[in-house]
Design an enzyme around this catalytic site. Sequence first.
Site, PDB file in Angstrom:
ATOM      1  N   GLY A 179       0.827  -1.199   0.000  1.00  0.00           N
ATOM      2  CA  GLY A 179       0.000   0.000   0.000  1.00  0.00           C
ATOM      3  C   GLY A 179       0.861   1.248   0.000  1.00  0.00           C
ATOM      4  N   GLY A 180       0.320   2.286   0.620  1.00  0.00           N
ATOM      5  CA  GLY A 180       1.027   3.568   0.671  1.00  0.00           C
ATOM      6  C   GLY A 180       2.393   3.454   1.312  1.00  0.00           C
ATOM      7  N   GLY A 413      21.359  12.661 -30.893  1.00  0.00           N
ATOM      8  CA  GLY A 413      20.898  13.119 -29.583  1.00  0.00           C
ATOM      9  C   GLY A 413      21.306  12.154 -28.479  1.00  0.00           C
ATOM     10  CB  ALA A 414      21.617   8.470 -28.346  1.00  0.00           C
TER      11      ALA A 414
HETATM   12  C1  HXC Z   1      -2.598  -4.025  12.774  1.00  0.00           C
HETATM   13  C2  HXC Z   1      -1.596  -5.910  11.960  1.00  0.00           C
HETATM   14  C3  HXC Z   1      -1.484  -5.330  10.690  1.00  0.00           C
HETATM   15  C4  HXC Z   1      -1.969  -4.008  10.518  1.00  0.00           C
HETATM   16  C5  HXC Z   1      -0.647  -7.289  10.601  1.00  0.00           C
HETATM   17  N1  HXC Z   1      -1.077  -7.127  11.851  1.00  0.00           N
HETATM   18  N2  HXC Z   1      -0.900  -6.203   9.863  1.00  0.00           N
HETATM   19  N3  HXC Z   1      -2.155  -5.261  12.992  1.00  0.00           N
HETATM   20  N4  HXC Z   1      -2.525  -3.400  11.604  1.00  0.00           N
HETATM   21  N5  HXC Z   1      -1.884  -3.371   9.359  1.00  0.00           N
HETATM   22  C6  HXC Z   1      -0.978  -8.084  12.947  1.00  0.00           C
HETATM   23  C7  HXC Z   1      -1.890  -9.275  12.754  1.00  0.00           C
HETATM   24  O1  HXC Z   1      -3.183  -8.962  13.208  1.00  0.00           O
HETATM   25  C8  HXC Z   1      -1.203 -10.310  13.605  1.00  0.00           C
HETATM   26  O2  HXC Z   1      -1.504 -10.042  14.950  1.00  0.00           O
HETATM   27  C9  HXC Z   1       0.259  -9.991  13.416  1.00  0.00           C
HETATM   28  O3  HXC Z   1       0.306  -8.650  12.967  1.00  0.00           O
HETATM   29  C10 HXC Z   1       0.925 -10.858  12.387  1.00  0.00           C
HETATM   30  O4  HXC Z   1       0.133 -10.853  11.222  1.00  0.00           O
HETATM   31  P1  HXC Z   1      -0.278 -12.192  10.466  1.00  0.00           P
HETATM   32  O5  HXC Z   1      -1.420 -11.859   9.599  1.00  0.00           O
HETATM   33  O6  HXC Z   1      -0.448 -13.297  11.449  1.00  0.00           O
HETATM   34  O7  HXC Z   1       1.036 -12.471   9.628  1.00  0.00           O
HETATM   35  P2  HXC Z   1       1.155 -13.061   8.164  1.00  0.00           P
HETATM   36  O8  HXC Z   1       0.273 -14.252   8.010  1.00  0.00           O
HETATM   37  O9  HXC Z   1       2.622 -13.220   7.930  1.00  0.00           O
HETATM   38  O10 HXC Z   1       0.565 -11.927   7.204  1.00  0.00           O
HETATM   39  C11 HXC Z   1       1.210 -10.677   7.098  1.00  0.00           C
HETATM   40  C12 HXC Z   1       0.342  -9.687   6.287  1.00  0.00           C
HETATM   41  C13 HXC Z   1      -1.074  -9.644   6.915  1.00  0.00           C
HETATM   42  C14 HXC Z   1       0.282 -10.127   4.842  1.00  0.00           C
HETATM   43  C15 HXC Z   1       1.026  -8.338   6.363  1.00  0.00           C
HETATM   44  O11 HXC Z   1      -0.964  -9.445   8.324  1.00  0.00           O
HETATM   45  C16 HXC Z   1      -1.897  -8.560   6.359  1.00  0.00           C
HETATM   46  O12 HXC Z   1      -2.467  -8.679   5.260  1.00  0.00           O
HETATM   47  N6  HXC Z   1      -2.066  -7.478   7.134  1.00  0.00           N
HETATM   48  C17 HXC Z   1      -2.906  -6.365   6.776  1.00  0.00           C
HETATM   49  C18 HXC Z   1      -2.293  -5.579   5.662  1.00  0.00           C
HETATM   50  C19 HXC Z   1      -3.065  -4.323   5.435  1.00  0.00           C
HETATM   51  O13 HXC Z   1      -4.184  -4.353   4.892  1.00  0.00           O
HETATM   52  N7  HXC Z   1      -2.545  -3.213   5.971  1.00  0.00           N
HETATM   53  C20 HXC Z   1      -3.201  -1.920   6.039  1.00  0.00           C
HETATM   54  C21 HXC Z   1      -3.094  -1.317   4.682  1.00  0.00           C
HETATM   55  S1  HXC Z   1      -3.618   0.293   4.660  1.00  0.00           S
HETATM   56  P3  HXC Z   1      -1.775 -11.209  15.993  1.00  0.00           P
HETATM   57  O14 HXC Z   1      -1.972 -10.483  17.281  1.00  0.00           O
HETATM   58  O15 HXC Z   1      -2.984 -11.921  15.513  1.00  0.00           O
HETATM   59  O16 HXC Z   1      -0.564 -12.058  15.952  1.00  0.00           O
HETATM   60  C22 HXC Z   1      -2.207   1.105   4.580  1.00  0.00           C
HETATM   61  C23 HXC Z   1      -2.405   2.520   4.224  1.00  0.00           C
HETATM   62  C24 HXC Z   1      -1.112   3.240   4.372  1.00  0.00           C
HETATM   63  O17 HXC Z   1      -1.154   0.629   4.790  1.00  0.00           O
HETATM   64  C25 HXC Z   1      -1.237   4.538   3.714  1.00  0.00           C
HETATM   65  C26 HXC Z   1       0.061   5.272   3.741  1.00  0.00           C
HETATM   66  C27 HXC Z   1       0.025   6.437   2.864  1.00  0.00           C
END
Ligand code: HXC
Length: 523
Positions: A179-180, A413-414
Amino acid sequence: MSETKRSMPTTHEKLERLRRTRAHLQLGGGAKRAERQHESGKLTARERLDLLIDDQTFQELFLFARHRCTDFGMADKEMPGEGVVTGGGTVDGRQVYVASQDFTVAGGSVGEIHANKICQTMDLALKCGVPFVSINDSGGARIQEGIDALSGYGKIFYRNVLLSGVVPQISIIAGPCAGGAAYSPALMDFVIMVRGTAEMFITGPQVVKQVTGEEVSAQTLGGADAQMQSGVVHFIAENDDDAIRICKELLSYLPANNLEDPPDYGDGDLVLIENKWLNGVIPDDPREAYDVKPIIARLVDNGEFLEIQPHFAPNAVIALSRLNGRTIGVVANQPAVMAGVLDINASDKISGFVRFCNAFNIPLVTLIDVPGFLPGVSQEKGGIIRHGAKMLFAYGAATVPKISIVLRKAYGGAYLAMCGKDLGCDRVASWPTGEIAVMGAEGAVNIVYREQIKESEDPAAARSDFIREYSERFASPYVGAARNLIDDIIEPSQTRRYLSLALESLRTKRELRPQKKHGLVPL
Ligand code: HXC
């Protein structure tokens, strides 16, 4: 002794509490999660720092930071270190500031205080004029913190911009970076990505499937190889250890900031050795390909250079290397790939590197064998004019020493875009095999002698006669040398000597330009 006094913790107890708390926080998400990290082929945030930072030099900052989110049951949720380890230390004796995201704590997700730790560390890097290294392993914005997390990212991006061109910024992608979040590395100078365990994309496979219907794996979409081909990644590492090794090697070439020169590993002597092999390297047939990399190796110290983006636009080579112990940036056309032609991606690759070298006082050595810009509908539609203009802008704006060597073709030009004399180049030398011309002989003859060829009894023979005549008259270094567009024609074997003496004499180069906010590089 009063009751109150008796219940107060003693100094010893306070010390014990500090030790206990520190040790607990340093465990991050705990042993089980660290084990999971290892099982997935990754090191923990602290293990990565142990590899990067010299022994006993790391000074951690903000270990005791705590989030203040109360939504979604977060009030009592402990997140040791807020999911990122930050601080300063030395790498091979030179100071850096670092942020290493801890995936074992809430997936290294970025909340308000996590972001604040990174921002304060970046501020220190900027104030102290030392490189900033960020190790990314994060699930992105901490979802429970909502726009506080978004705002945290904004503050990081803003600092990426403030640091840009002042201190080197290096990003290691060692886990998810989606993402971002991907825009912080994209704003930095170099991205090192680990093959297999790291993923970087704006939208992951699920969203891609929803929106476009395409089914793609995370690695195919945003693995290290995919993002190298997109031009986002500069180096692919085989694992975390390898990523740290590359980061250290990269840092060894760079100054701490834009007011310093790069480190000097020389002993003060110039190496002026001849290399006879170079005299035979250009094939007799001008259309025959050859590999430019062994040529680079024979010109630089110990044959060593750090190639950047080897799998993005491989028709151009960019590398950091050293001459007489001092860092140089090498740019070369690669005749072994697409005859070394310049296309959109090669233009972006070269111009970005030239601007980096100029910002950090790294002299540029350009090896030219370029048949032109790539013709074609897709290149025109993709904006080859706009992208090619970036090269002219980057070289024209660069005030570091600029030395170009024409190996063979230097057409149109290159040629100018590869830092010909008129782009403010400080030294241009040509090998006797150089062909500096407004365009290739074949194309020129088709235009200039079109009628004569058509009317001749044997058009093919007439055409090849005209090509030979044109090449002899124009496609040689002597015409350019006669007009002082070429400073010297040198034996290839003497190139190392030429570069050493030229760089030495240009060490004190100062070139001032009119004051302005900034130039308007075509984007
Ligand atoms: C809070 C999060 C998190 C998040 C992971 N965790 N991502 N907690 N916010 N964004 C937590 C999980 O709940 C979990 O907690 C622990 O971290 C490990 O994650 P798992 O899912 O068990 O690990 P894995 O299977 O390796 O998967 C990793 C992952 C997945 C692919 C990153 O966690 C995932 O898809 N996370 C969400 C990604 C996402 O949508 N992010 C937000 C995007 S919006 P527990 O306690 O259960 O162990 C964004 C906008 C930014 O980023 C804008 C900037 C400009």
